[in-house]
Design a protein around this motif. Structure first.
Motif, PDB file in Angstrom:
ATOM      1  N   TRP A   1       0.854  -1.196   0.000  1.00  0.00           N
ATOM      2  CA  TRP A   1       0.000   0.000   0.000  1.00  0.00           C
ATOM      3  C   TRP A   1       0.886   1.241   0.000  1.00  0.00           C
ATOM      4  CZ3 TRP A   1      -4.837   1.697  -0.636  1.00  0.00           C
ATOM      5  CH2 TRP A   1      -5.180   2.948  -0.133  1.00  0.00           C
ATOM      6  N   VAL A   2       0.559   2.204  -0.868  1.00  0.00           N
ATOM      7  CA  VAL A   2       1.309   3.459  -0.950  1.00  0.00           C
ATOM      8  C   VAL A   2       0.333   4.622  -0.850  1.00  0.00           C
ATOM      9  CG1 VAL A   2       2.735   4.936  -2.424  1.00  0.00           C
ATOM     10  CG2 VAL A   2       3.182   2.481  -2.317  1.00  0.00           C
ATOM     11  N   TYR A   3       0.588   5.536   0.080  1.00  0.00           N
ATOM     12  CA  TYR A   3      -0.223   6.742   0.193  1.00  0.00           C
ATOM     13  C   TYR A   3       0.173   7.732  -0.894  1.00  0.00           C
ATOM     14  CZ  TYR A   3      -1.879   5.331   4.825  1.00  0.00           C
ATOM     15  OH  TYR A   3      -2.478   4.665   5.861  1.00  0.00           O
ATOM     16  N   TYR A   4      -0.815   8.487  -1.379  1.00  0.00           N
ATOM     17  CA  TYR A   4      -0.499   9.584  -2.282  1.00  0.00           C
ATOM     18  C   TYR A   4       0.237  10.692  -1.544  1.00  0.00           C
ATOM     19  CZ  TYR A   4      -3.893   7.267  -5.306  1.00  0.00           C
ATOM     20  OH  TYR A   4      -4.559   6.353  -6.067  1.00  0.00           O
ATOM     21  N   ASP A   5      -0.114  10.878  -0.278  1.00  0.00           N
ATOM     22  CA  ASP A   5       0.518  11.900   0.552  1.00  0.00           C
ATOM     23  C   ASP A   5       0.539  11.349   1.976  1.00  0.00           C
ATOM     24  OD1 ASP A   5       1.229  14.047   2.123  1.00  0.00           O
ATOM     25  OD2 ASP A   5       0.017  15.501   1.029  1.00  0.00           O
ATOM     26  N   ASN A   6       1.732  11.140   2.540  1.00  0.00           N
ATOM     27  CA  ASN A   6       1.829  10.527   3.863  1.00  0.00           C
ATOM     28  C   ASN A   6       1.189  11.361   4.964  1.00  0.00           C
ATOM     29  OD1 ASN A   6       2.898   7.972   3.665  1.00  0.00           O
ATOM     30  ND2 ASN A   6       4.997   8.677   3.592  1.00  0.00           N
ATOM     31  N   SER A   7       0.972  12.630   4.700  1.00  0.00           N
ATOM     32  CA  SER A   7       0.328  13.472   5.709  1.00  0.00           C
ATOM     33  C   SER A   7      -1.193  13.424   5.602  1.00  0.00           C
ATOM     34  CB  SER A   7       0.810  14.923   5.564  1.00  0.00           C
ATOM     35  OG  SER A   7       0.404  15.466   4.310  1.00  0.00           O
TER      36      SER A   7
END
Length: 521
Positions: free
Chosen positions: A292-298
């Motif tokens: 899983w990869v977030y588009y923006d970690n924040s």
């Protein structure tokens, strides 16, 4: 501005004195005008104030070692016109198309998520992404910034490996092609799949790397053991037996395993393997069941427009066929069923839904049930399989993601927190007993708002293809790392890697001796 008018023969003076006060004021006016102009540029070009070159191209997106969110690197103008992604439309034998060096200092993306970026600014491993890693023209200029190895980054490093690209090979003094003396020869790495090509479902040659459009595609595969002494890397899958020939220290031997230590062989040979390739996050090349990869970690939660509890009339479901798992998952499920409705499908229960009709089974699951038991067959560190990612979250290929809340058992709670989207599951070890878990599930069952909080991860990222073969090829070209495992068993099945009971109880027991040793007061 009359103070700037010159009088004849006075060297620009007014009234016989130099206009010191007026000069300062003029400079202030000039400074204010410049600042105002820059602000106008920033307003009309969002994000432009972060880029210190006009219409920069191409843009390289990487994760800086000190940042948790995407960053932009700006290459000099003109680099885009002759550049093509590796393996796409290139007639030249040069494996690395010429590009200009990137700017030395990456700058953060202000208030931008990857979903809003155009394809050429989206990393190639994301859907629709076209942006690929770059390398400097001169090998002497190259300094690796990606964190590729376990000792460099405690996380799985998959994204860094996907965006890694080594420098081109050094130029040869005695070049065989006099028409192109300025081009370096590609250095191909030969990878021997020791268990044969059929066990991988691959074909020999370079085709797999070209098909995947790997950023680094200068590798060839072979399944012929006759090439064992000439291979740069030897990949062993699931099982290992020592070859007859003596080990070449220049080779990289890799052990690939997707089963947990409880279901793999005990290795008797020492000082054999250089790398590991398993689901464990501390493997050299991590091969997870899903990534899983977030588009923006924040930004890990976002409002949803769907009520995921709507029209669901049943509580807990489980698809299972192995009734004798070592972690006693079946006994836990039956105990849970004393306090809340649990329907068990398959050989271990009373319900039936054949695997041959899995699409309709999952459709029924999404439509009728609120919770799903994503229980692994073993409690081992990092061992999180398709039981969670596919049955619980992602769904089958070409299907929409599931709208059901997984209840997990298997890996340590820390491992789920590392690999899964934030607040997308419930871990059994967060509760003292099945009864306490059932009480919490009843609370969610009766409150749609609380239930829907577990689906706010949707839309904040995506499950990606981790391109294992691409990463293997790229990392074989990294000459900065040399290592081996003295005894792979110590790493693979050491104390605390797999347990038979609850992680909560194990952690508590492990802490007891430390408390006894601690000085009083």
């Amino acid at each position: 501005m009359a103070a700037w008018t010159s009088g004849a023969g006075d060297g620009g003076r007014v009234g016989g004195r130099m206009p010191r006060v007026s000069l300062r004021r003029g400079l202030l006016y000039l400074s204010a005008a410049t600042t105002f102009s820059l602000l106008l540029v920033s307003v009309h070009q969002p994000g432009g104030a972060w880029l210190h070159a006009p219409a920069p191209s191409p843009l390289a997106l990487r994760r800086a070692p000190h940042l948790d969110h995407p960053v932009i690197e700006v290459a000099e103008e003109g680099a885009e016109s002759g550049a093509h992604p590796a393996g796409e439309g290139q007639g030249s034998p040069d494996p690395y198309p010429p590009v200009l060096p990137s700017a030395p200092r990456p700058q953060p993306l202000p208030n931008i998520t990857l979903t809003t970026l155009p394809p050429r600014r989206r990393p190639w491993y994301l859907k629709g992404g076209e942006m690929r890693p770059e390398a400097p023209v001169e090998p002497e200029q190259w300094v690796r910034r990606e964190r590729l190895w376990p000792e460099e980054d405690p996380d799985d490093r998959i994204v860094d490996q996907l965006m890694f690209r080594p420098p081109p090979p050094l130029l040869l003094e005695d070049h065989p092609d006099p028409a192109a003396p300025d081009k370096a020869l590609p250095y191909f790495k030969k990878i021997l799949m020791y268990n044969g090509m059929n066990s991988w479902g691959l074909r020999a040659g370079r085709g797999q790397f070209l098909k995947l459009k790997c950023p680094v595609d200068t590798c060839v595969l072979t399944g012929s053991r006759s090439e064992l002494t000439s291979a740069d890397a030897i990949m062993y899958k699931d099982h290992f037996s020592m070859p007859a020939h003596s080990r070449d220290p220049r080779q990289v031997w890799v052990m690939f395993m997707l089963e947990c230590p409880l279901h793999t062989q005990h290795f008797t040979n020492r000082n054999v393997f250089n790398w590991t390739a398993t689901y464990r996050h501390d493997s050299d090349i991590v091969a997870p069941y899903e990534k899983w990869v977030y588009y923006d970690n924040s930004l890990r939660q976002k409002p949803q427009e769907i009520n995921y509890a709507a029209n669901k009339t049943k509580q807990v479901a489980w698809f299972v066929s192995n009734c004798g798992a070592r972690n006693n998952r079946l006994q836990y499920a039956k105990e849970l069923g004393k306090y809340i409705g649990v329907d068990i499908f398959g050989a271990c229960g009373t319900k039936r839904c054949p695997r041959s009709n899995s699409a309709k089974c999952f459709e029924m699951l999404n439509r009728d049930y609120k919770f799903y038991l994503a229980f692994e067959n073993s409690n081992c560190r990092d061992y999180i399989t398709e039981k969670f990612f596919v049955n619980g979250l992602r769904g089958l290929p070409n299907q929409k993601s599931h709208h059901i809340l997984p209840i997990v058992m298997g890996a340590h709670p820390e491992d789920y927190a590392r690999q899964a989207p934030h607040k997308s599951y419930i871990h059994v070890d967060d509760f003292e007993s099945p009864k306490e878990l059932a009480n919490f599930l009843h609370l969610l069952d009766q409150n749609d708002d609380l239930y829907n909080e577990y689906f706010r991860w949707k839309g904040t990222g995506e499950f990606i293809n981790t391109y294992f073969m691409c990463r293997l090829c790229a990392m074989l070209h990294d000459d900065t790392h040399q290592q081996h495992y003295e005894d792979i068993n110590v790493w693979w099945r050491g104390t605390g890697t797999c347990i038979s009971g609850s992680w909560r109880k194990y952690d508590k027991f492990k802490m007891e001796p430390e408390k006894k040793k601690a000085p009083e007061g």
